[in-house]
Design a protein around this motif. Structure first.
Motif, PDB file in Angstrom:
ATOM      1  N   ARG A 127      74.890  11.550 114.972  1.00  0.00           N
ATOM      2  CA  ARG A 127      75.310  12.287 113.774  1.00  0.00           C
ATOM      3  C   ARG A 127      75.137  13.790 113.946  1.00  0.00           C
ATOM      4  N   THR A 132      77.978  15.381 116.003  1.00  0.00           N
ATOM      5  CA  THR A 132      79.245  15.677 115.326  1.00  0.00           C
ATOM      6  C   THR A 132      79.050  16.412 114.012  1.00  0.00           C
ATOM      7  N   LEU A 180      77.349  15.729 111.291  1.00  0.00           N
ATOM      8  CA  LEU A 180      77.174  15.014 110.027  1.00  0.00           C
ATOM      9  C   LEU A 180      75.788  15.256 109.453  1.00  0.00           C
ATOM     10  N   VAL A 181      74.817  15.368 110.349  1.00  0.00           N
ATOM     11  CA  VAL A 181      73.463  15.705 109.928  1.00  0.00           C
ATOM     12  C   VAL A 181      73.133  17.041 110.578  1.00  0.00           C
ATOM     13  N   ARG A 211      82.540  12.138 104.321  1.00  0.00           N
ATOM     14  CA  ARG A 211      82.091  12.327 105.696  1.00  0.00           C
ATOM     15  C   ARG A 211      83.098  11.751 106.680  1.00  0.00           C
ATOM     16  N   LEU A 237      85.268  13.467 109.739  1.00  0.00           N
ATOM     17  CA  LEU A 237      85.412  12.932 111.091  1.00  0.00           C
ATOM     18  C   LEU A 237      86.879  12.798 111.479  1.00  0.00           C
ATOM     19  N   CYS A 270      73.454   9.180 106.037  1.00  0.00           N
ATOM     20  CA  CYS A 270      73.223  10.553 106.491  1.00  0.00           C
ATOM     21  C   CYS A 270      72.426  11.358 105.469  1.00  0.00           C
TER      22      CYS A 270
END
Lengths: 252, 649
Positions: free
Chosen positions: A56, A59, A61-62, B180, B184, B306
């Motif tokens: 994550r 990319t 996301l986190v 999210r 992506l 997340c």
């Protein structure tokens, strides 16, 4: 870690002393590694080691809380996920990697149209259906009603047709029948052959070692091993993973 | 038949407005997963700006440009950037409170900006309502009706096409499931979200300007009521389908007019039924559309992991020494407080503090319901009203002591609570919120207007109680009574929290499925808690009424309910002391605003608490709870180093 033969190209992905946290909870501690361009790197570790977090963070996301992240030599440390994606990084997340409420075709169109022109996207759609006839049969079916294996095929179809520079795969074989696992790995191999570098998060160690050239092992949020796959015997791998995850600190 | 049509045709324009609002709701819900209760307030904002511009002598088209074409989307951008962007992946409760905060803040800010003067006969947008263009079966069709229908039909068509067939529409639909995942796919979720907020705000503004001439004067409450009709329309489309939402809105508008036409005019039932009708429709849809229930319970972002886990409650982090010190401190403080109130504090202040503590009982009902069982109710004030009139009427007609009345109040309110919760219960979350909102509005419009209940705005009187020789008519003695009742209520809530039920509730809050798998009946447990919470609110309402010695419908209207939720959520909904702090904060701030600030600042309180709801989004544990935890971490533990060391799987 430096990979022989990778000096010419910048690494597909590079972590430099990366920390990450979910709110108050630290998940990664000083993680550094490289995924050499064109290689397959497997990321192994027991449950709760931070494998998914690495995926994550890679990319976007986190967010990372310290350190640097480079994609093909470019610093993407605090970039939003969609910008990193546009640099050619694809991420198939754990669990259900598709939009359940959209039909198969819309799932594919959404990705293709964000990267390609309208005509190229239509072309890409045809190629995806040609590679996975099963998806063509179900093009107007909601992705949420596909089987687990079909959903993962759908996720990989997006990547296969328009190869990214780097693909991050998070436990894509989890809960699949052995035959579907074979199919997933066949698709991953095709993706690698198309020139994409891969970071594969996996719990099925033997399967991962068949494909991977390099192996990273995480434990309790720290990188404890980073070496070529050839140096990692299956026995050693089993030993790494048989160490139970540390109990969560319950003394507070 | 012709009579039917003569009622039905004027209903069409209403239906169109319901449809516009309903489609806007569906659009926002689909793209940002926020059920935007502030939608009516947004419609009001545009209608008000339009009114102000036109009465300043602007041409209609310029006013329309400013209020709807630019103003409304701008408002959408502001609330997206300032609020909803941060709640996307939060639980339903957080999103609802954020929307409620807006619902309260927007009209309050507008009042500060444009003054509170009455605005009569709002101007029409396009064709003049006084011109009759043609007749259908002898019924005149005026310009207002004609323009409403034409505009709505055009917008509905364009919107449906856009949503289902364009790339923008595809992106918006993807957003609904997981921002999210959209990221992506290489798309900025922020940008897609903002586009949809602009679009839905535009719809709200358009609907607001179109509907405004129907009301005699511009009032924000009218627009809030409109929301229930819009919700019912959206429910008809199962919160997904724009065409069905459109149809639902139109049919609802027509039915409402037909119903209004056939009912005898002049009594409470017929004048109240029209605003209450959407409530009935909504409940019927909840009961009979099983697909709807599924939709409203959903949280299925595959990347939800997340998000950081919710913060623990401060009390779980206290170290024993500090806990003991707090306990001793609290006890000393409470004793000193009670003694002071009985001795040197002035009568006025005793009265004010009594009000605060009576309200604390109502707020305690929200702690039980929201904090402990994770449900939300937007009609706690209505339950308090039920309690107040039960005690009052019993005292008036049967000469029953208020002390007995208070118990009866709790029982009756609890029974009403069961009736309200039953249809929405299986879904919980959003559906319960909407059912309770609709019930609150129904109570405002019909229930509390009867002379046997709160007797409308004229109100009823409640005597102070007597217990044998003890007379509670003085403020000080009544204060003692309130303290005792509050203590009993706290004891009940604490007993529930520590007992089996509390553990079951905690399990349900974590995962309903998992709870059901270990033999907890979610429906029964939740309905029990809802009833108890309604009962507590009833007790609080009865005490509050008896303290004030008279109450009217306006004391317990829906806006009050909404403010209650926002106040408690802001101050701290997870702890018992949160309810008391909320009661004190609410009454003291209210006192401050009404007594020491000029009247033009009257809406300041709403702005403060609305802003509090925004804070709530960042700190769902509540402001005071947050401060406490901050203090514990930074003063006692030295920078929370231990927290840093925790590792999450």
């Amino acid at each position: 870690m430096s990979a022989p033969g990778a000096e010419a190209l910048p690494a597909a992905l590079q972590f430099e002393h990366v920390d990450a946290a979910y709110g108050r909870f630290r998940a990664l501690f000083d993680v550094s590694f490289t995924v050499p361009s064109g290689s397959v790197t497997a990321l192994l570790g027991p449950n709760g080691a931070g494998k998914s977090t690495v995926a994550r963070v890679a990319t976007g996301l986190v967010p990372s809380t310290a350190g640097r992240i480079l994609v093909s030599g470019r610093d993407v440390t605090h970039q939003p996920a969609w910008k990193i994606t546009r640099l050619g990084v694809a991420h198939a997340p754990e669990g259900r990697p598709v939009f359940a409420s959209l039909d198969v075709e819309d799932n594919l169109r959404l990705t293709f149209l964000s990267q390609l022109s309208r005509k190229e996207a239509a072309d890409a759609l045809e190629r995806a259906y040609a590679r996975f006839p099963r998806l063509a049969e179900r093009r107007s079916q909601l992705a949420g009603t596909l089987s687990g294996g079909e959903q993962r095929m759908l996720a990989l179809a997006r990547v296969l047709v328009v190869p990214p520079r780097l693909l991050v795969v998070d436990e894509l074989t989890l809960g699949l029948a052995p035959r579907m696992v074979d199919e997933v790995y066949r698709a991953l191999r095709d993706i690698r052959d198309a020139g994409t570098s891969l970071l594969v998060v996996e719990q099925q160690i033997p399967r991962a070692l068949e494909l991977a050239e390099f192996v990273l092992v995480l434990r309790k949020g720290r990188l404890v091993q980073a070496r070529p796959a050839s140096e990692l015997s299956a026995g050693l791998a089993e030993e790494i993973l048989s160490v139970p995850a540390a109990p969560v600190d319950g003394s507070s | 038949m012709s009579q039917f049509l003569s009622y039905a045709i004027p209903g069409l324009p209403y239906g169109c407005v319901f449809a516009l609002l309903g489609m806007g709701l569906v659009l926002t819900y689909q793209t940002s997963a926020v059920f935007n209760l502030a939608f009516g307030a947004q419609a009001y904002a545009s209608a008000l700006v339009f009114y102000v511009c036109v009465s300043d002598g602007w041409p209609t088209w310029a006013a329309f440009l400013v209020s709807v074409v630019f103003g409304a989307p701008l408002l959408g951008v502001v609330i997206d950037l300032g609020l909803f962007r941060f709640v996307r992946s939060r639980p339903v409760l957080v999103k609802l409170v954020a929307a409620l905060g807006l619902l309260i803040v927007i009209p309050a800010v507008l009042q500060v900006a444009f003054g509170t003067s009455n605005r009569y006969s709002p101007p029409s947008l396009w064709l003049s309502p006084s011109t009759v263009y043609f007749r259908v079966l002898g019924d005149p069709i005026n310009g207002g009706e004609l323009s409403t229908v034409i505009v709505t039909a055009a917008v509905a068509l364009l919107l449906s096409l856009m949503f289902h067939f364009t790339q923008t529409g595809l992106r918006m639909r993807a957003m609904a499931e997981s921002p999210r995942m959209v990221q992506l796919a290489g798309l900025s979720a922020e940008r897609v979200g903002m586009t949809s907020w602009m679009l839905s705000s535009f719809l709200a503004g358009l609907a607001g300007v179109i509907i405004a001439p129907v009301f005699g004067s511009l009032q924000s409450l009218n627009f809030t009521q409109l929301l229930v009709a819009a919700v019912a329309a959206a429910a008809a489309g199962s919160l997904v389908s724009l065409p069905y939402t459109f149809l639902g809105g139109v049919i609802l508008g027509i039915l409402e007019e037909v119903l209004g036409g056939y009912l005898p005019s002049g009594n409470v039932l017929s004048s109240g039924l029209r605003p209450g009708f959407p409530f009935i429709v909504l409940l019927a849809l909840l009961l009979f559309l099983p697909g709807l229930r599924r939709r409203w319970g959903r949280t299925d972002d595959p990347l939800a992991a997340c998000d950081p886990p919710p913060a623990p409650i401060a009390s779980t982090m206290r170290d024993p020494a500090l806990y003991r010190a707090t306990r001793i401190g609290t006890t000393v403080f409470v004793i000193a407080f009670v003694l002071s109130c009985l001795t040197w504090i002035t009568d006025n202040w005793v009265f004010t503090l009594s009000q605060a503590l009576a309200l604390s009982i109502v707020f305690l009902s929200l702690v039980l319901l929201t904090g402990m069982s994770g449900q939300i109710s937007l009609c706690q004030a209505a339950f308090a009203g039920v309690g107040a009139f039960t005690a009052g009427q019993l005292a008036m007609h049967f000469n029953l002591s208020i002390l007995v009345g208070i118990v009866a109040a709790g029982v009756v309110a609890a029974l009403v609570g069961v009736v309200v919760a039953l249809p929405a219960l299986r879904v919980g979350g959003l559906a319960l919120a909407l059912a309770t909102l609709a019930f609150g509005l129904l109570a405002d419009n019909i229930g509390f207007q009867f002379s046997w209940s709160l007797n409308g705005d004229s109100g009823i009187s409640l005597p102070r109680p007597t217990l044998g020789p003890i007379n509670f008519s003085s403020d000080r003695s009544f204060f003692l009574l309130i303290i005792v009742v509050l203590a009993i209520c706290i004891a009940i809530v604490e007993a529930i929290r520590r007992g089996t039920t509390g553990r079951q509730l905690a399990a349900l809050r974590g995962s309903e499925l998992a709870a059901a798998s270990i033999g907890i009946n979610p429906a029964r447990t939740k309905i029990g808690v809802f009833a108890l919470s309604a009962g507590l609110a009833g007790v609080g309402g009865a005490l509050y009424g008896s303290l004030d010695s008279s109450v009217s419908a306006s004391d317990f209207n829906t806006l009050v309910s909404l403010v209650f939720v926002v106040v408690v959520a802001t101050v701290g909904v997870y702890t018992v002391e949160g309810a008391i702090e909320a009661g004190l904060a609410y009454v003291l701030l209210n006192n401050l605003v009404t007594s020491s600030l000029p009247s033009s600042w009257a809406s300041l309180l709403e702005i403060v608490f609305g802003a509090g709801a925004v804070v709530y989004v960042l700190h769902p544990e509540g402001v005071i709870e947050y401060l406490k935890r901050f203090a514990i971490e930074h003063l006692v533990r030295g920078g929370g180093e231990r927290a840093e060391a925790e590792v999450l799987a």
